[in-house]
Design a protein around this motif. Sequence first.
Motif, PDB file in Angstrom:
ATOM      1  N   GLU A 156       0.858  -1.199  -0.063  1.00  0.00           N
ATOM      2  CA  GLU A 156      -0.171   0.060   0.075  1.00  0.00           C
ATOM      3  C   GLU A 156       1.048   1.351   0.034  1.00  0.00           C
ATOM      4  OE1 GLU A 156      -3.729   1.974   2.486  1.00  0.00           O
ATOM      5  OE2 GLU A 156      -3.108   0.079   3.051  1.00  0.00           O
ATOM      6  N   LEU A 157       2.120   1.101   0.689  1.00  0.00           N
ATOM      7  CA  LEU A 157       2.810   2.220   0.844  1.00  0.00           C
ATOM      8  C   LEU A 157       3.614   2.591  -0.683  1.00  0.00           C
ATOM      9  CD1 LEU A 157       4.651   4.596   2.170  1.00  0.00           C
ATOM     10  CD2 LEU A 157       6.493   2.666   2.537  1.00  0.00           C
ATOM     11  N   LEU A 158       3.983   1.522  -1.497  1.00  0.00           N
ATOM     12  CA  LEU A 158       4.167   1.573  -2.850  1.00  0.00           C
ATOM     13  C   LEU A 158       3.177   2.233  -3.805  1.00  0.00           C
ATOM     14  CD1 LEU A 158       6.359  -1.677  -3.183  1.00  0.00           C
ATOM     15  CD2 LEU A 158       7.285   0.571  -2.850  1.00  0.00           C
ATOM     16  N   ASP A 159       1.983   1.903  -3.514  1.00  0.00           N
ATOM     17  CA  ASP A 159       0.866   2.382  -4.392  1.00  0.00           C
ATOM     18  C   ASP A 159       0.589   3.862  -3.949  1.00  0.00           C
ATOM     19  OD1 ASP A 159      -0.013  -0.139  -5.217  1.00  0.00           O
ATOM     20  OD2 ASP A 159      -1.318  -0.473  -3.867  1.00  0.00           O
ATOM     21  N   LEU A 160       0.861   4.229  -2.754  1.00  0.00           N
ATOM     22  CA  LEU A 160       0.859   5.701  -2.469  1.00  0.00           C
ATOM     23  C   LEU A 160       1.942   6.388  -3.364  1.00  0.00           C
ATOM     24  CD1 LEU A 160       0.002   5.834   1.297  1.00  0.00           C
ATOM     25  CD2 LEU A 160      -1.575   6.666  -0.563  1.00  0.00           C
ATOM     26  N   MET A 161       3.172   5.817  -3.135  1.00  0.00           N
ATOM     27  CA  MET A 161       4.058   6.402  -3.908  1.00  0.00           C
ATOM     28  C   MET A 161       4.112   6.630  -5.360  1.00  0.00           C
ATOM     29  SD  MET A 161       7.105   4.599  -1.467  1.00  0.00           S
ATOM     30  CE  MET A 161       8.523   5.118  -2.514  1.00  0.00           C
ATOM     31  N   VAL A 162       3.672   5.424  -5.874  1.00  0.00           N
ATOM     32  CA  VAL A 162       3.340   5.380  -7.281  1.00  0.00           C
ATOM     33  C   VAL A 162       2.509   6.476  -7.867  1.00  0.00           C
ATOM     34  CG1 VAL A 162       2.293   4.037  -9.122  1.00  0.00           C
ATOM     35  CG2 VAL A 162       4.262   3.008  -7.732  1.00  0.00           C
ATOM     36  N   ASP A 163       1.261   6.473  -7.003  1.00  0.00           N
ATOM     37  CA  ASP A 163       0.342   7.712  -7.505  1.00  0.00           C
ATOM     38  C   ASP A 163       0.602   8.839  -7.317  1.00  0.00           C
ATOM     39  OD1 ASP A 163      -2.437   7.264  -8.636  1.00  0.00           O
ATOM     40  OD2 ASP A 163      -2.956   8.357  -6.969  1.00  0.00           O
ATOM     41  N   ALA A 164       1.677   9.163  -6.258  1.00  0.00           N
ATOM     42  CA  ALA A 164       2.109  10.610  -6.324  1.00  0.00           C
ATOM     43  C   ALA A 164       2.997  10.811  -7.654  1.00  0.00           C
ATOM     44  CB  ALA A 164       3.328  10.570  -4.945  1.00  0.00           C
ATOM     45  N   ILE A 165       3.831  10.014  -7.957  1.00  0.00           N
ATOM     46  CA  ILE A 165       4.541  10.215  -9.280  1.00  0.00           C
ATOM     47  C   ILE A 165       3.512  10.498 -10.436  1.00  0.00           C
ATOM     48  CG2 ILE A 165       6.191   9.283 -10.698  1.00  0.00           C
ATOM     49  CD1 ILE A 165       7.210  10.191  -7.955  1.00  0.00           C
ATOM     50  N   TYR A 166       2.408   9.544 -10.597  1.00  0.00           N
ATOM     51  CA  TYR A 166       1.505   9.804 -11.438  1.00  0.00           C
ATOM     52  C   TYR A 166       0.787  11.237 -11.295  1.00  0.00           C
ATOM     53  CZ  TYR A 166       1.496   5.026 -13.632  1.00  0.00           C
ATOM     54  OH  TYR A 166       1.682   4.275 -14.431  1.00  0.00           O
ATOM     55  N   ALA A 167       0.918  11.793 -10.249  1.00  0.00           N
ATOM     56  CA  ALA A 167       0.325  13.071 -10.047  1.00  0.00           C
ATOM     57  C   ALA A 167       1.317  14.109 -10.835  1.00  0.00           C
ATOM     58  CB  ALA A 167       0.104  13.576  -8.610  1.00  0.00           C
ATOM     59  N   GLN A 168       2.556  13.829 -10.723  1.00  0.00           N
ATOM     60  CA  GLN A 168       3.411  14.525 -11.460  1.00  0.00           C
ATOM     61  C   GLN A 168       3.065  14.373 -13.025  1.00  0.00           C
ATOM     62  OE1 GLN A 168       7.608  14.101  -9.949  1.00  0.00           O
ATOM     63  NE2 GLN A 168       6.865  13.997  -8.202  1.00  0.00           N
ATOM     64  N   ILE A 169       2.982  13.442 -13.467  1.00  0.00           N
ATOM     65  CA  ILE A 169       2.809  13.099 -14.888  1.00  0.00           C
ATOM     66  C   ILE A 169       1.703  13.724 -15.319  1.00  0.00           C
ATOM     67  CG2 ILE A 169       2.406  11.463 -16.449  1.00  0.00           C
ATOM     68  CD1 ILE A 169       4.232   9.570 -14.773  1.00  0.00           C
ATOM     69  N   ALA A 170       0.499  13.660 -14.343  1.00  0.00           N
ATOM     70  CA  ALA A 170      -0.687  14.292 -14.852  1.00  0.00           C
ATOM     71  C   ALA A 170      -0.775  15.707 -15.042  1.00  0.00           C
ATOM     72  CB  ALA A 170      -1.855  14.094 -13.616  1.00  0.00           C
ATOM     73  N   GLU A 171       0.372  16.513 -14.591  1.00  0.00           N
ATOM     74  CA  GLU A 171       0.643  17.837 -14.975  1.00  0.00           C
ATOM     75  C   GLU A 171       1.015  18.378 -16.173  1.00  0.00           C
ATOM     76  OE1 GLU A 171       3.374  19.051 -12.159  1.00  0.00           O
ATOM     77  OE2 GLU A 171       2.096  18.802 -10.362  1.00  0.00           O
ATOM     78  N   ALA A 172       1.005  16.949 -17.254  1.00  0.00           N
ATOM     79  CA  ALA A 172       1.482  17.231 -18.458  1.00  0.00           C
ATOM     80  C   ALA A 172       0.440  18.087 -19.215  1.00  0.00           C
ATOM     81  CB  ALA A 172       1.711  15.819 -19.224  1.00  0.00           C
ATOM     82  N   ASP A 173       0.944  19.070 -20.113  1.00  0.00           N
ATOM     83  CA  ASP A 173      -0.001  19.915 -20.800  1.00  0.00           C
ATOM     84  C   ASP A 173      -0.876  19.297 -21.665  1.00  0.00           C
ATOM     85  OD1 ASP A 173       1.436  22.146 -19.683  1.00  0.00           O
ATOM     86  OD2 ASP A 173       2.844  22.388 -21.480  1.00  0.00           O
ATOM     87  N   GLN A 174      -1.982  19.621 -21.811  1.00  0.00           N
ATOM     88  CA  GLN A 174      -3.359  19.105 -22.494  1.00  0.00           C
ATOM     89  C   GLN A 174      -3.298  19.857 -23.865  1.00  0.00           C
ATOM     90  OE1 GLN A 174      -4.904  15.860 -21.821  1.00  0.00           O
ATOM     91  NE2 GLN A 174      -3.321  16.103 -20.370  1.00  0.00           N
ATOM     92  N   HIS A 175      -3.422  19.366 -24.877  1.00  0.00           N
ATOM     93  CA  HIS A 175      -3.238  20.381 -26.282  1.00  0.00           C
ATOM     94  C   HIS A 175      -4.660  19.819 -27.053  1.00  0.00           C
ATOM     95  CE1 HIS A 175       1.061  21.253 -26.008  1.00  0.00           C
ATOM     96  NE2 HIS A 175       0.843  20.033 -25.171  1.00  0.00           N
ATOM     97  N   SER A 176      -4.947  20.786 -28.012  1.00  0.00           N
ATOM     98  CA  SER A 176      -5.876  20.500 -28.658  1.00  0.00           C
ATOM     99  C   SER A 176      -6.079  19.327 -29.659  1.00  0.00           C
ATOM    100  CB  SER A 176      -6.326  21.938 -29.459  1.00  0.00           C
ATOM    101  OG  SER A 176      -5.372  22.069 -30.352  1.00  0.00           O
ATOM    102  N   GLN A 177      -4.593  18.976 -30.002  1.00  0.00           N
ATOM    103  CA  GLN A 177      -4.628  17.914 -31.043  1.00  0.00           C
ATOM    104  C   GLN A 177      -4.283  16.831 -29.991  1.00  0.00           C
ATOM    105  OE1 GLN A 177      -1.762  19.179 -33.820  1.00  0.00           O
ATOM    106  NE2 GLN A 177      -3.016  20.314 -34.885  1.00  0.00           N
ATOM    107  N   TRP A 178      -4.642  15.587 -30.452  1.00  0.00           N
ATOM    108  CA  TRP A 178      -4.644  14.251 -29.869  1.00  0.00           C
ATOM    109  C   TRP A 178      -3.126  13.818 -29.875  1.00  0.00           C
ATOM    110  CZ3 TRP A 178      -2.274  10.183 -31.815  1.00  0.00           C
ATOM    111  CH2 TRP A 178      -2.419  10.087 -33.351  1.00  0.00           C
ATOM    112  N   ARG A 179      -2.444  14.155 -30.760  1.00  0.00           N
ATOM    113  CA  ARG A 179      -1.033  13.616 -31.075  1.00  0.00           C
ATOM    114  C   ARG A 179       0.015  14.312 -30.011  1.00  0.00           C
ATOM    115  NH1 ARG A 179       2.065  11.493 -35.027  1.00  0.00           N
ATOM    116  NH2 ARG A 179       4.345  12.142 -35.090  1.00  0.00           N
ATOM    117  N   ALA A 180      -0.303  15.684 -29.752  1.00  0.00           N
ATOM    118  CA  ALA A 180       0.521  16.377 -28.926  1.00  0.00           C
ATOM    119  C   ALA A 180       0.309  16.083 -27.589  1.00  0.00           C
ATOM    120  CB  ALA A 180       0.270  17.684 -29.154  1.00  0.00           C
TER     121      ALA A 180
END
Length: 213
Positions: free
Chosen positions: A49-73
């Motif tokens: 469960e600790l590892l799951d928390l850590m992993v999801d915290a990293i995904y929170a950083q990844i989720a900050e990726a810019d969203q673009h109008s074009q799917w490819r970007a």
Amino acid sequence: MPLSRAKIAAAAIQLADVHGLDGLSVRKLAKELGVGPMRLYDYVVNRSELLDLMVDAIYAQIAEADQHSQWRATVLAIYHRTRDATLDHEWFSDLLGGRPHLGPHALAVGESTAAALSQAPAVRDIDDLQRIVGALNAFVIGALRREVTERRTARTTGTDVTTWQKTLGPYLTRMLKTGRYPTVARLVIDGAHLNPEETFHHNLITILDGITS
């Protein structure tokens, strides 16, 4: 001292960044937080469960990726953000490709990726989408694990490219002179020492073009 799951995850990530997952223990984490080990079990049931928390915290950083109008970007931004996060937290690569990551931020990243890819012209139905997501994830996981492994090897053995060439150069030269490996010889002699980031981007685009056209 007030604790929270987020605070515990942040401290665990700091420990893993320095010592790796093998150097992460409940005792060390408790000491870092200034509490007794049993106190942590009020917040996390076990190491998984600790590892799951850590992993999801990293995904929170990844989720900050810019969203673009074009799917490819959008897709490229997410995967490049994944690479950045993995190189910042190398232990993350050890947990990629194992059991599914189902934390809220991991699901958000999965949703953004799948939603963007569903707009690709080649995606006609859910089967197409499933195959494309699987192919891209397989490439990204493999590429990141290899890059992290190479970085770790160079760091732990002190073997940089120049040292490696000096050590294995004579043997490789003898083998290539036999003429039995002409294509390998071209790769070794004529091939450039490629930049990892540029290589990742180029290969990602090549695969993306191939499976979405």
